[in-house]
Design a protein around this motif. Structure first.
Motif, mmCIF file in Angstrom:
data_model
loop_
_atom_site.group_PDB
_atom_site.id
_atom_site.type_symbol
_atom_site.label_atom_id
_atom_site.label_comp_id
_atom_site.label_asym_id
_atom_site.label_seq_id
_atom_site.Cartn_x
_atom_site.Cartn_y
_atom_site.Cartn_z
ATOM 1 N N LEU A 9 10.681 5.998 -4.021
ATOM 2 C CA LEU A 9 9.559 5.065 -3.908
ATOM 3 C C LEU A 9 8.589 5.524 -2.828
ATOM 4 C CD1 LEU A 9 8.006 2.401 -4.352
ATOM 5 C CD2 LEU A 9 9.627 1.339 -2.760
ATOM 6 N N VAL A 10 9.126 5.870 -1.656
ATOM 7 C CA VAL A 10 8.279 6.343 -0.558
ATOM 8 C C VAL A 10 7.480 7.571 -0.992
ATOM 9 C CG1 VAL A 10 8.309 7.354 1.767
ATOM 10 C CG2 VAL A 10 9.729 5.346 1.251
ATOM 11 N N LYS A 11 8.130 8.491 -1.688
ATOM 12 C CA LYS A 11 7.455 9.701 -2.154
ATOM 13 C C LYS A 11 6.319 9.347 -3.115
ATOM 14 C CE LYS A 11 8.359 14.038 -4.595
ATOM 15 N NZ LYS A 11 7.742 13.849 -5.898
ATOM 16 N N HIS A 12 6.591 8.433 -4.051
ATOM 17 C CA HIS A 12 5.544 8.042 -5.007
ATOM 18 C C HIS A 12 4.378 7.348 -4.302
ATOM 19 C CE1 HIS A 12 7.429 9.340 -8.683
ATOM 20 N NE2 HIS A 12 8.557 8.720 -8.351
ATOM 21 N N ASN A 15 2.256 9.888 -2.598
ATOM 22 C CA ASN A 15 1.446 10.666 -3.531
ATOM 23 C C ASN A 15 0.203 9.922 -4.006
ATOM 24 O OD1 ASN A 15 3.114 12.911 -3.443
ATOM 25 N ND2 ASN A 15 4.348 12.244 -5.185
ATOM 26 N N CYS A 16 0.132 8.627 -3.751
ATOM 27 C CA CYS A 16 -1.055 7.859 -4.146
ATOM 28 C C CYS A 16 -2.249 8.341 -3.331
ATOM 29 C CB CYS A 16 -0.835 6.368 -3.923
ATOM 30 S SG CYS A 16 0.371 5.643 -5.045
ATOM 31 N N THR A 17 -3.377 8.495 -4.001
ATOM 32 C CA THR A 17 -4.555 9.040 -3.324
ATOM 33 C C THR A 17 -5.467 7.971 -2.735
ATOM 34 O OG1 THR A 17 -5.727 9.137 -5.431
ATOM 35 C CG2 THR A 17 -4.577 11.142 -4.715
ATOM 36 N N ASP A 18 -5.334 6.730 -3.201
ATOM 37 C CA ASP A 18 -6.158 5.659 -2.636
ATOM 38 C C ASP A 18 -5.500 4.307 -2.885
ATOM 39 O OD1 ASP A 18 -6.786 4.852 -5.300
ATOM 40 O OD2 ASP A 18 -8.576 6.096 -5.316
ATOM 41 N N SER A 19 -6.105 3.269 -2.358
ATOM 42 C CA SER A 19 -5.508 1.936 -2.457
ATOM 43 C C SER A 19 -5.433 1.448 -3.895
ATOM 44 C CB SER A 19 -6.282 0.931 -1.591
ATOM 45 O OG SER A 19 -7.615 0.823 -2.022
ATOM 46 N N SER A 20 -6.313 1.919 -4.745
ATOM 47 C CA SER A 20 -6.267 1.536 -6.157
ATOM 48 C C SER A 20 -4.990 2.062 -6.812
ATOM 49 C CB SER A 20 -7.500 2.070 -6.891
ATOM 50 O OG SER A 20 -7.406 1.831 -8.264
ATOM 51 N N ASP A 21 -4.623 3.293 -6.482
ATOM 52 C CA ASP A 21 -3.379 3.869 -7.012
ATOM 53 C C ASP A 21 -2.160 3.103 -6.502
ATOM 54 O OD1 ASP A 21 -4.796 5.824 -8.355
ATOM 55 O OD2 ASP A 21 -4.366 7.407 -6.887
ATOM 56 N N ILE A 22 -2.169 2.764 -5.214
ATOM 57 C CA ILE A 22 -1.059 2.004 -4.636
ATOM 58 C C ILE A 22 -0.958 0.648 -5.320
ATOM 59 C CG2 ILE A 22 -0.193 0.876 -2.544
ATOM 60 C CD1 ILE A 22 -1.489 3.222 -0.974
ATOM 61 N N ASP A 23 -2.099 -0.002 -5.543
ATOM 62 C CA ASP A 23 -2.122 -1.300 -6.218
ATOM 63 C C ASP A 23 -1.525 -1.191 -7.619
ATOM 64 O OD1 ASP A 23 -2.809 -4.086 -6.592
ATOM 65 O OD2 ASP A 23 -4.535 -3.406 -7.761
ATOM 66 N N LYS A 24 -1.904 -0.176 -8.365
ATOM 67 C CA LYS A 24 -1.371 0.023 -9.720
ATOM 68 C C LYS A 24 0.146 0.207 -9.686
ATOM 69 C CE LYS A 24 -5.456 2.323 -11.547
ATOM 70 N NZ LYS A 24 -5.986 3.616 -12.005
ATOM 71 N N LEU A 25 0.605 1.050 -8.761
ATOM 72 C CA LEU A 25 2.034 1.333 -8.679
ATOM 73 C C LEU A 25 2.827 0.082 -8.289
ATOM 74 C CD1 LEU A 25 4.333 3.369 -8.871
ATOM 75 C CD2 LEU A 25 3.853 4.024 -6.505
ATOM 76 N N LEU A 26 2.362 -0.616 -7.253
ATOM 77 C CA LEU A 26 3.077 -1.813 -6.815
ATOM 78 C C LEU A 26 3.027 -2.918 -7.865
ATOM 79 C CD1 LEU A 26 2.186 -1.977 -3.014
ATOM 80 C CD2 LEU A 26 4.291 -1.139 -4.093
ATOM 81 N N LEU A 30 6.568 -4.391 -8.959
ATOM 82 C CA LEU A 30 6.941 -5.672 -8.361
ATOM 83 C C LEU A 30 6.431 -6.851 -9.184
ATOM 84 C CD1 LEU A 30 5.880 -4.805 -4.686
ATOM 85 C CD2 LEU A 30 8.194 -4.734 -5.637
ATOM 86 N N THR A 31 7.222 -7.900 -9.225
ATOM 87 C CA THR A 31 6.763 -9.138 -9.857
ATOM 88 C C THR A 31 5.683 -9.757 -8.966
ATOM 89 O OG1 THR A 31 8.337 -10.556 -8.698
ATOM 90 C CG2 THR A 31 9.077 -9.563 -10.801
ATOM 91 N N ASP A 32 4.969 -10.725 -9.502
ATOM 92 C CA ASP A 32 3.963 -11.424 -8.701
ATOM 93 C C ASP A 32 4.600 -12.052 -7.463
ATOM 94 O OD1 ASP A 32 1.978 -10.741 -10.513
ATOM 95 O OD2 ASP A 32 1.951 -12.708 -11.498
ATOM 96 N N LYS A 33 5.786 -12.635 -7.628
ATOM 97 C CA LYS A 33 6.476 -13.257 -6.491
ATOM 98 C C LYS A 33 6.837 -12.218 -5.437
ATOM 99 C CE LYS A 33 10.382 -16.160 -5.107
ATOM 100 N NZ LYS A 33 10.239 -15.692 -3.752
ATOM 101 N N GLU A 34 7.341 -11.072 -5.865
ATOM 102 C CA GLU A 34 7.694 -10.026 -4.912
ATOM 103 C C GLU A 34 6.458 -9.538 -4.155
ATOM 104 O OE1 GLU A 34 11.540 -8.129 -7.278
ATOM 105 O OE2 GLU A 34 9.504 -7.499 -7.834
ATOM 106 N N GLN A 35 5.354 -9.372 -4.868
ATOM 107 C CA GLN A 35 4.103 -8.969 -4.211
ATOM 108 C C GLN A 35 3.686 -10.011 -3.182
ATOM 109 O OE1 GLN A 35 1.010 -7.846 -7.062
ATOM 110 N NE2 GLN A 35 2.614 -7.247 -8.487
ATOM 111 N N HIS A 36 3.780 -11.283 -3.561
ATOM 112 C CA HIS A 36 3.413 -12.380 -2.665
ATOM 113 C C HIS A 36 4.321 -12.402 -1.435
ATOM 114 C CE1 HIS A 36 1.880 -16.330 -1.552
ATOM 115 N NE2 HIS A 36 3.136 -16.710 -1.379
#
Length: 91
Positions: A9-12, A15-26, A30-36
């Motif tokens: 997970l840390v490696k992936h 490898n994200c190049t910007d916050s949009s990539d991180i948002d897509k991956l998370l 993660l479920t909505d509850k986990e994100q919250h």
């Protein structure tokens, strides 16, 4: 390739190049509850750094005092203040 799922997970995330990539991956992981819940943990750290009491944080975030206490314990156990301060100064 690492076999430790957490390190994977840390490696992936690394490898994200910007916050949009991180948002897509998370969002995919993660479920909505986990994100919250994760977002609330960060908010707990921030509010503790600002000197807000645990009881006030509990009321403000509408979470149980045990949730805030666990967040406070995690913050104390892991030195992430510098990382979060860097984040806050960029936002």
């Amino acid at each position: 390739m690492t076999t430790d799922p957490y390190q994977s997970l840390v490696k992936h995330l690394t490898n994200c190049t910007d916050s949009s990539d991180i948002d897509k991956l998370l969002s995919a992981l993660l479920t909505d509850k986990e994100q919250h819940d994760i977002a609330n943990r960060i908010r707990i750290f921030d509010l503790l750094d600002r000197g807000i009491t645990q009881r006030d944080i509990s009321e403000q975030l509408r979470v149980g005092i045990a949730t805030v206490s666990r967040g406070a314990k995690a913050k104390q156990s892991h030195d992430v203040s510098a990382l979060l301060a860097t984040h806050r100064s960029r936002s």
